[in-house]
Structure formats: structure tokens, C-alpha cells
Design a protein around this motif. Sequence first.
Motif, PDB file in Angstrom:
ATOM      1  N   SER A   1       0.822  -1.200   0.000  1.00 42.30           N
ATOM      2  CA  SER A   1       0.000   0.000   0.000  1.00 42.30           C
ATOM      3  C   SER A   1       0.864   1.261   0.000  1.00 42.30           C
ATOM      4  O   SER A   1       0.626   2.203  -0.763  1.00 42.30           O
ATOM      5  CB  SER A   1      -0.915  -0.015   1.226  1.00 42.30           C
ATOM      6  OG  SER A   1      -1.706   1.141   1.270  1.00 42.30           O
TER       7      SER A   1
ATOM      8  N   ARG B   1       2.606   1.615  -3.407  1.00 41.01           N
ATOM      9  CA  ARG B   1       1.620   2.097  -4.381  1.00 41.01           C
ATOM     10  C   ARG B   1       1.384   3.592  -4.218  1.00 41.01           C
ATOM     11  O   ARG B   1       1.385   4.342  -5.183  1.00 41.01           O
ATOM     12  CB  ARG B   1       0.313   1.326  -4.200  1.00 41.01           C
ATOM     13  CG  ARG B   1      -0.772   1.619  -5.212  1.00 41.01           C
ATOM     14  CD  ARG B   1      -2.038   2.312  -4.734  1.00 41.01           C
ATOM     15  NE  ARG B   1      -2.214   2.534  -3.348  1.00 41.01           N
ATOM     16  CZ  ARG B   1      -3.024   1.815  -2.567  1.00 41.01           C
ATOM     17  NH1 ARG B   1      -3.722   0.810  -3.034  1.00 41.01           N
ATOM     18  NH2 ARG B   1      -3.148   2.131  -1.299  1.00 41.01           N
ATOM     19  N   ASP B   2       1.207   4.038  -2.967  1.00 40.39           N
ATOM     20  CA  ASP B   2       0.942   5.453  -2.703  1.00 40.39           C
ATOM     21  C   ASP B   2       2.116   6.343  -3.121  1.00 40.39           C
ATOM     22  O   ASP B   2       1.917   7.502  -3.469  1.00 40.39           O
ATOM     23  CB  ASP B   2       0.626   5.673  -1.228  1.00 40.39           C
ATOM     24  CG  ASP B   2      -0.704   5.059  -0.815  1.00 40.39           C
ATOM     25  OD1 ASP B   2      -1.495   4.646  -1.700  1.00 40.39           O
ATOM     26  OD2 ASP B   2      -0.942   4.963   0.409  1.00 40.39           O
TER      27      ASP B   2
ATOM     28  N   CYS C   1       6.028   1.214  -9.119  1.00 41.75           N
ATOM     29  CA  CYS C   1       5.342   0.260  -9.996  1.00 41.75           C
ATOM     30  C   CYS C   1       5.494  -1.175  -9.501  1.00 41.75           C
ATOM     31  O   CYS C   1       6.415  -1.496  -8.747  1.00 41.75           O
ATOM     32  CB  CYS C   1       5.923   0.345 -11.401  1.00 41.75           C
ATOM     33  SG  CYS C   1       5.732   1.955 -12.158  1.00 41.75           S
TER      34      CYS C   1
ATOM     35  N   PHE D   1      -0.300  -8.152  -6.172  1.00 40.05           N
ATOM     36  CA  PHE D   1      -1.110  -6.986  -5.810  1.00 40.05           C
ATOM     37  C   PHE D   1      -2.578  -7.256  -6.124  1.00 40.05           C
ATOM     38  O   PHE D   1      -3.456  -7.018  -5.288  1.00 40.05           O
ATOM     39  CB  PHE D   1      -0.624  -5.736  -6.552  1.00 40.05           C
ATOM     40  CG  PHE D   1      -1.248  -4.476  -6.020  1.00 40.05           C
ATOM     41  CD1 PHE D   1      -0.539  -3.659  -5.165  1.00 40.05           C
ATOM     42  CD2 PHE D   1      -2.545  -4.113  -6.366  1.00 40.05           C
ATOM     43  CE1 PHE D   1      -1.114  -2.494  -4.654  1.00 40.05           C
ATOM     44  CE2 PHE D   1      -3.122  -2.964  -5.864  1.00 40.05           C
ATOM     45  CZ  PHE D   1      -2.412  -2.149  -5.005  1.00 40.05           C
TER      46      PHE D   1
ATOM     47  N   TYR E   1      -3.154   0.875  -8.919  1.00 35.29           N
ATOM     48  CA  TYR E   1      -1.704   0.824  -8.814  1.00 35.29           C
ATOM     49  C   TYR E   1      -1.115   0.964 -10.208  1.00 35.29           C
ATOM     50  O   TYR E   1      -1.840   1.041 -11.187  1.00 35.29           O
ATOM     51  CB  TYR E   1      -1.246  -0.466  -8.127  1.00 35.29           C
ATOM     52  CG  TYR E   1      -1.412  -1.710  -8.967  1.00 35.29           C
ATOM     53  CD1 TYR E   1      -0.321  -2.288  -9.595  1.00 35.29           C
ATOM     54  CD2 TYR E   1      -2.656  -2.309  -9.140  1.00 35.29           C
ATOM     55  CE1 TYR E   1      -0.463  -3.430 -10.385  1.00 35.29           C
ATOM     56  CE2 TYR E   1      -2.812  -3.450  -9.912  1.00 35.29           C
ATOM     57  CZ  TYR E   1      -1.710  -3.993 -10.532  1.00 35.29           C
ATOM     58  OH  TYR E   1      -1.847  -5.112 -11.304  1.00 35.29           O
ATOM     59  N   ARG E   2       0.217   1.032 -10.270  1.00 32.90           N
ATOM     60  CA  ARG E   2       0.933   1.182 -11.545  1.00 32.90           C
ATOM     61  C   ARG E   2       1.674  -0.101 -11.866  1.00 32.90           C
ATOM     62  O   ARG E   2       2.323  -0.677 -11.001  1.00 32.90           O
ATOM     63  CB  ARG E   2       1.948   2.319 -11.442  1.00 32.90           C
ATOM     64  CG  ARG E   2       1.331   3.644 -11.092  1.00 32.90           C
ATOM     65  CD  ARG E   2       2.385   4.681 -10.805  1.00 32.90           C
ATOM     66  NE  ARG E   2       2.889   5.169 -12.076  1.00 32.90           N
ATOM     67  CZ  ARG E   2       4.091   5.698 -12.256  1.00 32.90           C
ATOM     68  NH1 ARG E   2       4.932   5.815 -11.267  1.00 32.90           N
ATOM     69  NH2 ARG E   2       4.461   6.123 -13.440  1.00 32.90           N
ATOM     70  N   LYS E   3       1.581  -0.533 -13.130  1.00 35.22           N
ATOM     71  CA  LYS E   3       2.323  -1.698 -13.616  1.00 35.22           C
ATOM     72  C   LYS E   3       3.477  -1.227 -14.476  1.00 35.22           C
ATOM     73  O   LYS E   3       3.366  -0.209 -15.154  1.00 35.22           O
ATOM     74  CB  LYS E   3       1.449  -2.586 -14.516  1.00 35.22           C
ATOM     75  CG  LYS E   3       0.401  -3.376 -13.833  1.00 35.22           C
ATOM     76  CD  LYS E   3      -0.321  -4.240 -14.872  1.00 35.22           C
ATOM     77  CE  LYS E   3      -1.508  -4.941 -14.274  1.00 35.22           C
ATOM     78  NZ  LYS E   3      -2.210  -5.749 -15.279  1.00 35.22           N
TER      79      LYS E   3
END
Length: 115
Positions: A64, A67-68, A72, A85, A98-100
Amino acid sequence: MTSVKSSAKAFVSEGALSEIVVKIMDDSVVEFLVGLGFVAVPGKEKETLSLIAPNQEFKVEVFSRLRDEGICFSVGPDWCPAEVFEFLRDQKKLTGFYRKIVWEGTSTPKIIENC
């Protein structure tokens, strides 16, 4: 909605087991990661940091926070960090987008937002 950007500060390269490994792409994130308890992987100096998650609740908290911070989660073979995730999100242990980070051949990686 998914969008693609081309820059990332860092990405989670491992996260299926108890060890969470982050690869650094921009040194501006090192202090944040060290503050979470990440340490340098021997022989890799600041380019690869690692943290042991003693349980799933700790891993959820770390994911978490990563992600914040805009870090990635890599896509790849096997049980990749992006899949971990999504599994935790499906289990209602994580929420939100979230970012991949995805590599296609030897090209520059693609960052996919809002996954």
C-alpha cells in the motif's frame, strides 16, 4: 481507465514470497524505501533494495505504501508482483489503483496507470 506513461522511480521485482525486492530507477525514492525498512542487497548497492515481510498483513501495508509513493509493480512470468497486488486486492486486503511496469522485448518499459 488505463493510461500509459514512460517514467518510474522504482518497481517491485519480487513480492510473491516473504521477500519484497525493489529495483531503483531514480535515487529520489531511496530515502523513502530505507524509511520503510528496505536494505541494500549485497553487491547491488542502492540499485536493488530488499525487505522481509514477516506476514501477509505487513506485506499488505508495504504494498500500500509503495503504491501510494507511485512505485510500480512488475508484470512478468510466474507469480509476479502485479499478480500478487491483484490477488491481495481481490481478497479485499488492498484497495485502489496501482501502476504496472511492462517490458516488451528490449525496449523501454511501459508504465500502465490505474490498474
